[in-house]
Design a protein around this motif. Structure first.
Motif, PDB file in Angstrom:
ATOM      1  N   CYS A 147      55.830  72.173  39.206  1.00  0.00           N
ATOM      2  CA  CYS A 147      55.134  73.611  38.316  1.00  0.00           C
ATOM      3  C   CYS A 147      55.340  73.266  36.550  1.00  0.00           C
ATOM      4  CB  CYS A 147      56.643  74.569  38.844  1.00  0.00           C
ATOM      5  SG  CYS A 147      56.641  75.943  37.809  1.00  0.00           S
ATOM      6  N   CYS A 200      47.165  77.974  41.612  1.00  0.00           N
ATOM      7  CA  CYS A 200      48.588  77.081  40.826  1.00  0.00           C
ATOM      8  C   CYS A 200      47.540  75.892  40.431  1.00  0.00           C
ATOM      9  CB  CYS A 200      49.211  76.815  41.848  1.00  0.00           C
ATOM     10  SG  CYS A 200      50.429  75.762  41.295  1.00  0.00           S
ATOM     11  N   PRO A 201      47.765  75.999  39.512  1.00  0.00           N
ATOM     12  CA  PRO A 201      46.918  74.477  39.400  1.00  0.00           C
ATOM     13  C   PRO A 201      47.814  73.521  39.829  1.00  0.00           C
ATOM     14  CG  PRO A 201      48.519  75.212  37.164  1.00  0.00           C
ATOM     15  CD  PRO A 201      48.258  76.149  38.177  1.00  0.00           C
ATOM     16  N   ALA A 204      52.812  72.710  43.318  1.00  0.00           N
ATOM     17  CA  ALA A 204      53.786  73.533  43.384  1.00  0.00           C
ATOM     18  C   ALA A 204      54.229  74.895  43.992  1.00  0.00           C
ATOM     19  CB  ALA A 204      54.426  73.885  41.856  1.00  0.00           C
ATOM     20  N   LEU A 205      52.876  75.018  44.917  1.00  0.00           N
ATOM     21  CA  LEU A 205      52.919  75.874  45.983  1.00  0.00           C
ATOM     22  C   LEU A 205      51.814  75.389  46.250  1.00  0.00           C
ATOM     23  CD1 LEU A 205      52.565  79.061  43.430  1.00  0.00           C
ATOM     24  CD2 LEU A 205      54.557  78.193  45.076  1.00  0.00           C
TER      25      LEU A 205
HETATM   26  S1  SF4 Z   1      51.191  78.392  39.546  1.00  0.00           S
HETATM   27 FE1  SF4 Z   1      52.084  76.963  40.124  1.00  0.00          FE
HETATM   28  S2  SF4 Z   1      52.697  75.610  38.098  1.00  0.00           S
HETATM   29 FE2  SF4 Z   1      51.980  77.752  37.633  1.00  0.00          FE
HETATM   30  S3  SF4 Z   1      53.696  79.205  37.286  1.00  0.00           S
HETATM   31 FE3  SF4 Z   1      53.312  79.127  39.248  1.00  0.00          FE
HETATM   32  S4  SF4 Z   1      54.103  77.428  40.531  1.00  0.00           S
HETATM   33 FE4  SF4 Z   1      54.834  76.985  38.542  1.00  0.00          FE
END
Ligand code: SF4
Ligand code: SF4
Lengths: 573, 154
Positions: A147, A200-201, A204-205
């Motif tokens: 993230c 999410c770039p 992380a997801l």
């Molecule tokens: S979108 Fe992805 S990178 Fe951005 S805060 Fe949420 S988990 Fe983190």
């Protein structure tokens, strides 16, 4: 008011009140961003879109800074480039070096930025965050180590879905995205819609992958693998493989699935027809008794989960009719494959959905009885793309596969389920027929079409008038629910879809889909409706045949268990 | 509604922005930490998502989310204490108290927490045990204190 400003030495017209980035977008100058999202107020938190403005000391974020008449702006000066590079280098400082093994490899905004900014070495190294991957949920997986704290997921979950399941926890270098008391996503208010994955770039997801399970099933000689696909899937696959969305695409798609080893292929739209039949009959029953109205559709499992958790008073208003995925699984295992000489235990049903929530639905108790699962594995559209690549399928060499199983026959009404308002449109067509014995005219309900999150209209059925509503983006539903809870009586059917604009924008679709792709997916669906001969569920010969042979009549007691589900009264978690 | 929350209601109106922090502080005072059930109740009362409240609470050092031991050790980890010559090693302390930083020992006798600054920089290292502050503590002295607490029969 309009005025000229200078950008990179050239005169450019700007309007008062717009941001620098608005101007840059218009004239085609690209500045990177990791936090900005279309349709949201900018936060300026990632600082990557900074530009240099003559006369100002610091660099300013172009996404949130408004243009002014005197401005001379440099978007790619050495100072700006250096700042951007440093920001990305710092983000990389605690990011794992795992690109090769990452499921967002080649589709990661951080990776592309590092490449675009010509970062060729690790400049800083800091202690990594030691937080475990959250795999508690059957739909969504969270890997906080990847993230970059851009905050996009928090905003979409709060502002568009309206459940605020995740937030920034802690402070400073300890900050991380998490749930309260660091519990798994499964016991939070998350509805598994997957919209956070879409923004999410990084990785992380992501969705919980079922690719391996499906591969194993395809290679297991004792199993009889079959597949059902949701109405929006072929058009989305076409995007990924750069195929023209034509009539042939469906047959090409089918050919690919056959090549991969699926023995039978079913269009979930056929089950959607069945859903329409049951739901229409259920509605008419409610209407005649004038009880428990409005009826809410219940095909979107995220919405159902939300209602179960937050709106228990309204549960009786949810239609008891099973979702198309559930219906299809049940019909396939109970009737179809048995007529092909297969035992339910050896049939392996895979479904491909534009949705992460369907994974959760398939694992739930409503999807099994006596230890038989009705759907054995759910793939998102993204996973199917990966699987097609993995199996080395080349679309350019495929012969279109004509529709061989009769069970792919569907009306275009079932197809409409893929877009917000479409389910309702198909449902109304059949309600009209069931109530009056005549087809609705015109068959197209324009008020329920288009990229809007709230659509409503009045429908004349004989002498009666129904008020119906289609709402998408779960946060938009809240106000409607509040009104109904406090006694609003003039609405009769409400179609709810969690993802904005419906499944064409589902959390399992291709990442990086823009409005253009949404529009073309929507068009593909309405085009089918235009061309299809059978436009209503009650004229689908398979459906009438099913009722004749096995099911009796819609919403009959005999089908209660097979096609309906008991209202959920116990809190699930 | 929980009794404690019920008592707070008249003083913390739903529509007031700073009701949240005040309520959290009172819960912590009464229970020693923020229990999950009570955060849920506050969330319901103030119409805020649970996760937002938890997120906000974790922003502040003052809030705790786990029960404390009978003897709660706070070790100053501020720059000055950290640099003072006889600085206390948190790893040693974890070993002696049978708990991790931020945790509680199995017998619930000790809990340990490193905090940023207790405002007595000139007298570091500073250790606080429950309400008592010890200044200029040497590792040996701390050892002695811990031993005597361990020997104390309940
Ligand atoms: S979108 Fe992805 S990178 Fe951005 S805060 Fe949420 S988990 Fe983190
Ligand atoms: S899946 Fe949907 S509800 Fe769950 S955290 Fe992501 S956006 Fe929120």
């Amino acid at each position: 008011m309009q005025f000229d400003i200078e950008i990179n030495g050239e005169q450019v017209t700007a309007k008062k009140g717009e941001t620098i980035k608005n101007v840059l977008d218009r004239i085609g100058i690209k500045v990177p961003t990791l936090c900005n999202m279309n349709g949201f107020t900018p936060t300026g938190s990632c600082r990557l879109c900074v530009v240099e403005v003559d006369g100002l000391q610091g660099l300013v974020p172009s996404c949130s800074h408004q243009v002014e008449e005197w401005m001379k702006i440099k978007t790619h000066s050495p100072r700006v480039l250096k700042a951007r590079k440093t920001i990305v280098e710092l983000l990389l400082a605690r990011h794992p070096d795992e690109c090769l093994y990452c499921n967002r490899n080649k589709n990661c905004e951080l990776q592309s930025l590092a490449e675009e900014l010509d970062i060729r070495e690790r400049k800083h190294q800091t202690k990594r965050l030691s937080i475990q991957i959250d795999r508690a949920c059957s739909s969504i997986e969270r890997d906080p180590a990847k993230c970059i704290l851009c905050g996009r997921c928090i905003r979409i979950c709060d502002e568009v879905i309206g459940v605020a399941a995740i937030d920034i926890m802690g402070r400073g270098s300890d900050s991380r995205i998490g749930t309260s008391y660091n519990k798994g996503l499964n016991v939070s208010s998350c509805v598994k819609c997957g919209q956070c994955i879409m923004v999410c770039p990084t990785a992380a997801l992501s969705e919980r992958s079922n690719i391996q399970t499906v591969l194993d099933a395809l290679h297991n000689p004792e199993l009889f693998p079959v597949i059902q696909f949701s109405p929006t899937v072929p058009a989305s696959i076409a995007e990924d493989f750069n195929l023209k969305t034509s009539k042939d695409i469906l047959n090409l798609f089918r050919a690919a699935l056959k090549k991969m080893g699926f023995r039978q292929i079913f269009d979930t739209s056929m089950a959607a027809d069945l859903t329409i039949m049951e739901e229409a009959a259920e509605f008419i029953d409610r209407w005649n008794k004038q009880s428990v109205l409005p009826m809410f559709t219940s095909c979107c499992p995220s919405w159902v989960r939300y209602a179960e958790e937050e709106k228990r008073k309204l549960l009786p208003n949810l239609s008891s009719t099973r979702s198309p995925q559930q219906m299809m699984g049940r019909v396939v295992k109970n009737y179809i494959t048995s007529s092909a000489g297969q035992k339910p235990s050896s049939v392996f049903v895979v479904s491909v959905m534009p949705c992460t929530s369907k994974k959760h639905e398939a694992e739930g108790d409503v999807m099994k009885d006596n230890n038989t699962r009705y759907v054995d594995a759910v793939l998102t559209t993204r996973e199917l793309v990966r699987l097609i690549r993995l199996m080395g399928i080349d679309f350019s060499c495929l012969e279109p596969e004509p529709n061989d199983t009769a069970f792919s026959l569907r009306s275009s009404a079932g197809k409409l389920f893929g877009v917000s308002g479409g389910h309702l449109e198909g449902l109304i067509r059949t309600i009209h027929y069931m109530m009056t014995g005549q087809e609705i005219n015109p068959i197209k309900i324009n008020d329920l079409r288009g990229l809007k999150t709230k659509k409503e209209t009045h429908i004349k059925i004989g002498k009666q008038v129904l008020k119906v509503m289609a709402v998408s983006g779960l946060a938009n539903v809240k106000s409607v629910l509040d009104e109904i809870e406090s006694g609003r009586k003039d609405v009769h059917i409400v179609e709810v879809m969690t993802c904005p604009f419906g499944c064409i924008n589902g959390g399992g679709q291709r990442i990086g889909s823009d409005e253009k792709s949404l529009k073309s997916r929507m068009k593909a669906i309405y085009d089918v409706d235009e061309e299809e001969m059978i436009k209503v569920a009650h004229k689908n010969p398979i459906i009438t045949d099913l009722y004749d042979k096995f099911l009796g009549h819609p919403n009959s007691d005999q089908n209660k268990d097979l096609l309906h589900q008991v209202p959920i009264t116990e809190k699930t978690v | 509604m929980n009794e404690l929350i019920e008592k707070m209601v008249p003083r913390f109106p739903v529509n007031k922005k700073d009701s949240l922090l005040g309520m959290l502080q009172e819960i912590q005072k009464a229970h020693g930490f923020l229990t999950e059930e009570l955060i849920r109740e506050v969330a319901q009362y103030l119409h805020l998502p649970v996760n937002k409240i938890y997120g906000l609470a974790t922003f502040y050092d003052q809030f705790r989310f786990h029960a404390l031991g009978k003897y709660h050790f706070q070790i100053c980890n501020g720059t000055s204490c950290h640099l003072s010559e006889s600085s206390i090693n948190i790893k040693d302390l974890e070993n002696q108290l049978y708990t991790k930083d931020g945790g509680i020992s199995r017998d619930r006798k000790f809990s340990l927490e490193s905090v940023s600054c207790m405002g007595s920089c000139e007298q570091g290292p500073v250790v606080k045990i429950n309400a008592t502050v010890f200044t200029n503590v040497s590792p040996d002295e701390l050892n002695r204190i811990i031993r005597s607490l361990k020997d104390k029969t309940e």
